[in-house]
Motif scaffolding. Structure first.
Motif, PDB file in Angstrom:
ATOM      1  N   ILE A  65       0.860  -1.183   0.000  1.00 53.45           N
ATOM      2  CA  ILE A  65       0.000   0.000   0.000  1.00 53.45           C
ATOM      3  C   ILE A  65       0.896   1.233   0.000  1.00 53.45           C
ATOM      4  O   ILE A  65       1.857   1.291   0.776  1.00 53.45           O
ATOM      5  CB  ILE A  65      -0.889   0.029   1.268  1.00 53.45           C
ATOM      6  N   ILE A  66       0.590   2.185  -0.857  1.00 54.14           N
ATOM      7  CA  ILE A  66       1.382   3.415  -0.910  1.00 54.14           C
ATOM      8  C   ILE A  66       1.296   4.116   0.448  1.00 54.14           C
ATOM      9  O   ILE A  66       0.189   4.384   0.956  1.00 54.14           O
ATOM     10  CB  ILE A  66       0.855   4.375  -1.992  1.00 54.14           C
ATOM     11  N   ASP A  67       2.465   4.401   1.022  1.00 59.94           N
ATOM     12  CA  ASP A  67       2.528   5.090   2.307  1.00 59.94           C
ATOM     13  C   ASP A  67       2.709   6.592   2.085  1.00 59.94           C
ATOM     14  O   ASP A  67       2.032   7.418   2.679  1.00 59.94           O
ATOM     15  CB  ASP A  67       3.701   4.516   3.107  1.00 59.94           C
ATOM     16  N   SER A  68       3.610   6.934   1.192  1.00 65.12           N
ATOM     17  CA  SER A  68       3.834   8.356   0.877  1.00 65.12           C
ATOM     18  C   SER A  68       4.448   8.451  -0.503  1.00 65.12           C
ATOM     19  O   SER A  68       5.041   7.493  -1.013  1.00 65.12           O
ATOM     20  CB  SER A  68       4.771   8.989   1.903  1.00 65.12           C
ATOM     21  N   ILE A  69       4.278   9.620  -1.120  1.00 66.81           N
ATOM     22  CA  ILE A  69       4.808   9.806  -2.478  1.00 66.81           C
ATOM     23  C   ILE A  69       5.602  11.102  -2.560  1.00 66.81           C
ATOM     24  O   ILE A  69       5.378  12.043  -1.782  1.00 66.81           O
ATOM     25  CB  ILE A  69       3.670   9.844  -3.530  1.00 66.81           C
ATOM     26  N   GLY A  70       6.540  11.136  -3.522  1.00 64.89           N
ATOM     27  CA  GLY A  70       7.308  12.349  -3.781  1.00 64.89           C
ATOM     28  C   GLY A  70       6.490  13.353  -4.581  1.00 64.89           C
ATOM     29  O   GLY A  70       5.425  13.023  -5.124  1.00 64.89           O
ATOM     30  N   ALA A  71       7.034  14.559  -4.703  1.00 66.28           N
ATOM     31  CA  ALA A  71       6.305  15.666  -5.337  1.00 66.28           C
ATOM     32  C   ALA A  71       6.015  15.406  -6.810  1.00 66.28           C
ATOM     33  O   ALA A  71       5.055  15.946  -7.378  1.00 66.28           O
ATOM     34  CB  ALA A  71       7.110  16.958  -5.201  1.00 66.28           C
ATOM     35  N   GLY A  72       6.835  14.569  -7.456  1.00 68.37           N
ATOM     36  CA  GLY A  72       6.662  14.348  -8.889  1.00 68.37           C
ATOM     37  C   GLY A  72       5.769  13.182  -9.245  1.00 68.37           C
ATOM     38  O   GLY A  72       5.497  12.936 -10.420  1.00 68.37           O
ATOM     39  N   VAL A  73       5.293  12.451  -8.251  1.00 73.09           N
ATOM     40  CA  VAL A  73       4.471  11.266  -8.533  1.00 73.09           C
ATOM     41  C   VAL A  73       3.035  11.700  -8.825  1.00 73.09           C
ATOM     42  O   VAL A  73       2.431  12.414  -8.025  1.00 73.09           O
ATOM     43  CB  VAL A  73       4.499  10.281  -7.342  1.00 73.09           C
ATOM     44  N   THR A  74       2.511  11.282  -9.969  1.00 71.86           N
ATOM     45  CA  THR A  74       1.166  11.704 -10.354  1.00 71.86           C
ATOM     46  C   THR A  74       0.189  10.549 -10.473  1.00 71.86           C
ATOM     47  O   THR A  74      -1.018  10.750 -10.457  1.00 71.86           O
ATOM     48  CB  THR A  74       1.193  12.443 -11.704  1.00 71.86           C
ATOM     49  N   ALA A  75       0.697   9.340 -10.605  1.00 73.31           N
ATOM     50  CA  ALA A  75      -0.191   8.213 -10.898  1.00 73.31           C
ATOM     51  C   ALA A  75      -0.729   7.529  -9.646  1.00 73.31           C
ATOM     52  O   ALA A  75      -1.672   6.757  -9.729  1.00 73.31           O
ATOM     53  CB  ALA A  75       0.536   7.188 -11.775  1.00 73.31           C
ATOM     54  N   PHE A  76      -0.112   7.810  -8.507  1.00 73.03           N
ATOM     55  CA  PHE A  76      -0.497   7.102  -7.280  1.00 73.03           C
ATOM     56  C   PHE A  76      -0.700   8.064  -6.121  1.00 73.03           C
ATOM     57  O   PHE A  76      -0.160   9.180  -6.122  1.00 73.03           O
ATOM     58  CB  PHE A  76       0.581   6.071  -6.904  1.00 73.03           C
ATOM     59  N   HIS A  77      -1.449   7.588  -5.144  1.00 75.12           N
ATOM     60  CA  HIS A  77      -1.708   8.352  -3.937  1.00 75.12           C
ATOM     61  C   HIS A  77      -1.576   7.429  -2.727  1.00 75.12           C
ATOM     62  O   HIS A  77      -1.706   6.202  -2.864  1.00 75.12           O
ATOM     63  CB  HIS A  77      -3.132   8.925  -3.970  1.00 75.12           C
TER      64      HIS A  77
END
Lengths: 345, 345, 345, 345
Positions: A65-77
């Motif tokens: 499960i996605i925990d956190s994403i970088g500023a450039g990630v657009t496809a996931f949350h």
């Protein structure tokens, strides 16, 4: 967090490690739900993989499960369920543009190799937008762990490179997890015959259950003769090498028909003999490939539409706390009859 | 009639032979106008080709005029000017149907090998309808002798198998007649760079005249380094092996880029080493092929439209009476600088 | 012998005809065991096929036993059981060399069209070596009649041209015999979804039994909307036109996804509208094809290995004496629910 | 900054606009050095392109210098010289993964259409890493403006889709800039014959200079007959439609040989007639495509290695201040003989 760490040849230990953090705009941190062990992990533990240095968290397969994403990630949350590909792909470099993600200039096989991997509670995945895959609701996530590496490896390196086609004949040398994975993938193209060759009768029995039309125990050294007999002396159109040893590659050369292909999947540690004095005029091709995982979205559809059930590869299940026992079980496959093990974090 | 006969290792002699006759409905007897000598003929004379028995008239290349035809021949008539393909093709068997004429069950390379060949005043050609090609009026017949074998060999085994493409990079190892033939063919696909590698500076000079964008004398053992330098360490997309020796094939393995192809043309007399321990993960292909001559009609158009001038390969001319001198000249290419010789019957 | 003869529009009659004889070295005369009726035969009887003149024995499908062969035939002997291909192929001309047997310069679709056909006790087949196929012992010969035309037509024109692939989405417009044939063939490539569209609920029910994953009755004019809904507005990768009417071809244009293919099988009698103002930028392809029957040997293997059972297409059986009744049954398919009929000579 | 703005049908004006700024992490702002006008820009000005609303800065071609980059851009830095592709590609979506950048879910043709374009001093380019291309030092930047759109369009939609091959025959219908661009690209594959068809003798003269082997003025309605004569009634292997009108597409249908391809490049504003009643059995393909610009890196190499000189397409040069004059010149090509104009910002 808990993690399985390679601390030098023979030393795999469970350690407590800090939870990974976002380092680049394209990164995601994924909470690992399920992971598994690959034959390559065993090679690392033996000290055979020079690129993997002591201190590394192992593992390049898993769902989470996605925990956190970088500023450039657009496809996931955060909160998205994702499949983690064994291959990280930037999507931008020359190789990624050509679909050769395995040779991505800033990616490729890095997880559990040159950066920390998935046999842990959390993992940082670079190039998240192009290296993670969304899991459709209701999918069997355990089965999907097989899509991180083994199923696309069998399919891309064996079936696609080997150009398996309706009505064709196929031989798979090696009935381990990777050979069985190729066997599952090959059936998507309806070949007339799939012959699986191994020295272990138990594995050949499984191959028959998985769809082999014929199996041969090659312990007596007569596998090539036997294949020639079945094919009116022609040999087969596609030979898939799923072992990674010189003698297996040698056998492949004796199985391939004129106009055929030897599709190598095996990880080879030494050079092999190639009998060009016989093969130069036989119109054959030999292919090699590190899986690119370009077929992952397609295989996801295939698995969700029930055309392949990769959970059949799963023989044992462990909790992350018991991952050393999982390694032992997977490492002694001849005795334990293990194919793939699932580790739940 | 006069004919060059192989009478055992080292023994090539001019003999008087009866003119061949039609033996099967598909046969034609062709009056030979021009023929040539192939590297394979030299191998036969040395005793290296087991399938060719003493007493055989040599030669598998040439142009001529139809003298007589069998009852089943429909495409040709006495008096037609024809190109004789080195490969006989029945057009009916499984292999011919797939375009693999080289493996025709009743044909393939038989001329000057298992049946009498073209280095004579007349030759019987089986499967005439599908093994001879009409010569358009006004064509340069001497140039077309190069279409019997060497030009399609370079094109099919090297260029087509090697998937030479616009903008791609190509290395050709071996600048003899067959390497030069591949060089001519490769330019039909407009690669950005064609590097030719040999140990003979004279041949490299010819390669430059034939269109090589760069040449490397590999005598110092640094050819691979030099290619890596020119290609930002990547290597080249297509490597064409036009030598047939283990060390040349070894060099090819050091030249190929990830995702690239090694297209073997060379006739190999011994096994080679294949460094799968380096190549297994490089996504490469290795191809072998005995020329199928499926490209012959296309190459005929290309030659007639002046896009390739294969007469540039012709360095010496002899009459059939002097064919032993032609063999000597062709056999001592290092001294005579011979590429291809034309023999007029 | 008895034969079904076309004597002008509306006039199909059983006549007594002389047994055919060998006319050319490549001919065979085949005793017909089983034949069938094709939609094209109905068109001929209506007077729609200008190339077929009154006096012609109809029929281009069937299995039989070789009765006699010409001097040039090498692949068959009297007594051999053979499949008769609807396409005659010389194996020698430019088109045959390229695998386009349908455009053979001295063959193509000639049986029951420009020469007498198979709806008779005997038939003369030109280019026998390359237009007949040996039947393996023990094969279900009735099922193999489906390989003369309908199965390769669905496979080559629909499935191969349409590039059906594992995990892809397919729509088949038309659930008659030819659409069902494409449906059987498509499954060899394991697409994720096959949607069959027709206006006849009975035929849609059969489509589901034959493997359609979804069916749509297009009578309400909302088929395109329905497909868009199922595909997140994308459309499908492969659309197979199996009707041959302008409105069906129009529907296909509304079903195809960007990057997709419309593979036409239908025999069209009039021009159609092509909405290039919408499609010019959609990266699609439209393909047409008269079956080449190059896939016949492969399909023979597929049928013998039980991957496809074409006998499922057979709904009615008649004796040659009753062939007029067979025509009536086949011609009133809406009422009789006929798919393919078998006629035993 | 100065910019050419579309203010509604017939209204193209130079306006003063604020310099664009980075809006998303993947953006770059590029200082435009050179741009050009496309036929599509003329269509927009006429009001024919519904997606382009009044107020839009036009232009989707050009070269420039990176002015600033967003946080997520890794491949470029301020000061880099870049080629601006007419197609914006995210590199991540399903279509981009398949190489169909034209259908990128957040890109495609947006510049000068749905977002402000390049006919200005500065332009904001989304997805910069995968939509800009680095210009090698020393390259002719004016020539490279032709790589933004017209050269890849001719190459991908015409040459690649049309499968131009060594020795094949090609007809290009339309000798305007896009037809000439296809003509330049086709020669990379060494076809035996390229016939260019137009109604303007001046353009046909240019076609001959650009490499056409034959030209036909179709004003007399006899172009198809003339092509049939030159090709022994077969027609040609590849027909490239470079006009975008129903009558041109109709002509294409009369030129294509059995087994051939009609590759459409033209932008069509209305439906066309497709003669399936003649073509259903001819084994042809019709392809459409909005350029994906996947060939841009390859074409860059080809141009830099001097295999194509696209500066030959440039007939006029203007400064950005005079862009309205440039539009007038380009819009009256019949009189001005303009092909492509260069505008220097």
């Amino acid at each position: 967090m808990k993690a399985l760490v390679y601390n030098g040849p023979g030393l795999g230990v469970i350690e407590d490690r800090p939870k990974p953090v976002i380092q680049a705009p394209g990164d995601a941190v994924v909470k690992v739900l399920k992971t598994t062990i690959c034959g390559t992990d065993l090679h690392i533990l033996k000290g055979d993989v020079a690129s993997c240095l002591p201190g590394r968290v192992l593992g390049h397969e898993g769902v989470g499960i996605i925990d956190s994403i970088g500023a450039g990630v657009t496809a996931f949350h955060a909160g998205d369920h994702v499949l983690i590909s064994c291959i990280s792909s930037c999507g931008k470099c020359e190789y990624c543009r050509r679909g050769m993600y395995s040779h991505c200039l800033t990616g490729g096989w890095i997880l559990g190799n040159t950066i920390d991997g998935t046999q842990a509670e959390y993992v940082r995945t670079p190039h998240a937008d192009t290296s993670l895959y969304p899991i459709p609701e209701g999918a069997d996530e355990e089965a999907l762990v097989m899509l991180s590496d083994i199923l696309p490896t069998g399919f891309e390196c064996g079936v696609l490179n080997g150009k398996v086609a309706p009505g064709s004949t196929v031989a798979i040398v090696g009935s381990g997890p990777i050979g069985l994975s190729a066997l599952l993938g090959a059936q998507l193209y309806s070949p007339a015959e799939i012959i699986v060759i191994d020295v272990d009768d138990n594995r050949l029995e499984i191959a028959r259950q998985f769809g082999a039309t014929h199996t041969i125990n090659s312990a007596d050294g007569k596998a090539a003769e036997s294949v020639k007999e079945r094919t009116a002396s022609r040999g087969v159109d596609t030979v898939i090498e799923a072992v990674g040893l010189p003698e297996a590659f040698l056998l492949c050369q004796n199985l391939v028909a004129p106009g055929g292909i030897i599709a190598n999947i095996g990880v080879h540690g030494q050079k092999v003999e190639l009998h060009l004095e016989r093969l130069w005029s036989r119109n054959i091709a030999i292919t090699t490939r590190l899986v690119d995982t370009i077929s992952t979205p397609m295989l996801m559809k295939i698995v969700c539409s029930k055309k392949i059930d990769p959970s059949r590869l799963i023989t044992h299940r462990f909790r992350l706390d018991d991952i050393l026992k999982a390694y032992e079980t997977f490492g002694n496959a001849a005795d334990t009859k293990a194919l793939k093990v699932i580790i739940t974090a």
